[in-house]
Design a protein around this motif. Structure first.
Motif, PDB file in Angstrom:
ATOM      1  N   ASP A 110       0.835  -1.205   0.000  1.00 22.99           N
ATOM      2  CA  ASP A 110       0.000   0.000   0.000  1.00 22.99           C
ATOM      3  C   ASP A 110       0.870   1.254   0.000  1.00 22.99           C
ATOM      4  N   ILE A 111       1.929   1.227   0.799  1.00 19.80           N
ATOM      5  CA  ILE A 111       2.860   2.363   0.825  1.00 19.80           C
ATOM      6  C   ILE A 111       3.536   2.521  -0.530  1.00 19.80           C
ATOM      7  N   PHE A 112       3.906   1.394  -1.142  1.00 17.30           N
ATOM      8  CA  PHE A 112       4.517   1.420  -2.479  1.00 17.30           C
ATOM      9  C   PHE A 112       3.596   2.131  -3.462  1.00 17.30           C
ATOM     10  N   ASP A 113       2.291   1.792  -3.449  1.00 18.18           N
ATOM     11  CA  ASP A 113       1.339   2.399  -4.383  1.00 18.18           C
ATOM     12  C   ASP A 113       1.164   3.892  -4.114  1.00 18.18           C
ATOM     13  N   ILE A 114       1.201   4.297  -2.846  1.00 21.41           N
ATOM     14  CA  ILE A 114       1.117   5.725  -2.521  1.00 21.41           C
ATOM     15  C   ILE A 114       2.328   6.455  -3.100  1.00 21.41           C
ATOM     16  N   GLU A 115       3.502   5.892  -2.870  1.00 22.46           N
ATOM     17  CA  GLU A 115       4.718   6.499  -3.407  1.00 22.46           C
ATOM     18  C   GLU A 115       4.699   6.539  -4.925  1.00 22.46           C
ATOM     19  N   LEU A 116       4.149   5.492  -5.541  1.00 18.10           N
ATOM     20  CA  LEU A 116       4.077   5.441  -6.997  1.00 18.10           C
ATOM     21  C   LEU A 116       3.191   6.569  -7.536  1.00 18.10           C
TER      22      LEU A 116
END
Length: 273
Positions: A5-11
């Motif tokens: 989820d954090i990865f997708d936010i950063e993306l």
């Protein structure tokens, strides 16, 4: 919150940053594909997080130029999917021959293999002298490679086999000169090309054309961006003009589907209704 989820936010933040900094819009590209490619980029550049990668991209323009290889897939070959080119010869060329001049748009031309293939086909069908091929991509390095028309000699055997299967009338070697482990394609063909930076995500139509070939590009878009691209193609095509897609692409779920009819279903060639 899970790591993915954090990865997708950063993306999402990365894509917004790229739009603001470089005016390239990747927000409607397939999320699954972007996840894979950003993970590859992080490994390549030794970044532990997407945020770290973002910092480098926003502060280093040269880094962004290198990153385009991860946002755009530069995989192609001459006369790729020979049945497609054979169908063009048999079903599209006879109609193109009725026009006094011809314009063709290769959208997402990558390193140019399809552009040179189309030029060779048009030459053999007696159409090249009255044709202009517009080749566009968002990757300026890919455009430079396409314009150069120089390909590794070890790729030529596959190119030649594809050419033969596509209905080629001569030998592919008639169109290039081998030197220094590369094959340099005939400059006479190059006179009929115009290369330009163009984004299907943000740019508009630039000319009226008789055929658009956009193959293996939209599979990396989400549905909204696919619809935008097909809308551009419909707008730019003359009445009863042609649209060619990749073998894994179709218009089945597009809101523009009724604006085209299938000319060759298996080879994904459509005609503007």
């Amino acid at each position: 919150m899970l790591e993915e989820d954090i990865f997708d936010i950063e993306l999402k933040l990365l894509l917004e940053g790229i739009l603001l900094r470089y005016q390239h819009d990747f927000r409607d590209y397939s999320v699954a594909s972007l996840r894979r490619r950003m993970q590859q980029a992080m490994e390549r550049y030794g970044c532990a997080t997407v945020s770290e990668l973002q910092g480098r991209i926003l502060h280093e323009p040269a880094m962004f130029a290198q990153m385009l290889q991860f946002f755009t897939v530069q995989v192609s070959e001459m006369f790729r999917d020979p049945a497609y080119f054979r169908a063009l010869r048999e079903k599209v060329v006879p109609i193109l021959q009725t026009y006094p001049s011809i314009k063709i748009w290769v959208a997402g031309c990558s390193s140019g293999e399809e552009v040179w293939s189309l030029a060779i086909m048009l030459e053999e069908e007696g159409l090249l002298e009255r044709a202009m091929i517009y080749a566009t991509d968002i990757n300026v390095e890919a455009l430079a490679a396409a314009e150069a028309g120089i390909y590794a000699i070890e790729r030529i055997a596959q190119f030649s086999e594809n050419y033969k299967l596509s209905g080629g009338k001569r030998s592919l070697s008639d169109y290039y000169t081998a030197a220094y482990n590369g094959a340099i394609f005939d400059r006479r063909l190059r006179r009929h090309f115009v290369f330009a930076d163009h984004s299907l995500a943000t740019d508009s139509v630039f000319s009226e054309v008789h055929m658009v070939s956009c193959r293996n590009v939209m599979i990396y878009f989400n549905k909204d961006l696919q619809d935008r691209a097909v809308g551009l193609f419909h707008e730019t095509l003359v009445n009863r003009g042609f649209l060619g897609l990749g073998m894994k692409e179709n218009l089945l779920f597009s809101r523009h589907a009724d604006s085209f009819r299938e000319l060759s279903a298996a080879e994904k060639i459509y005609q503007r209704a």
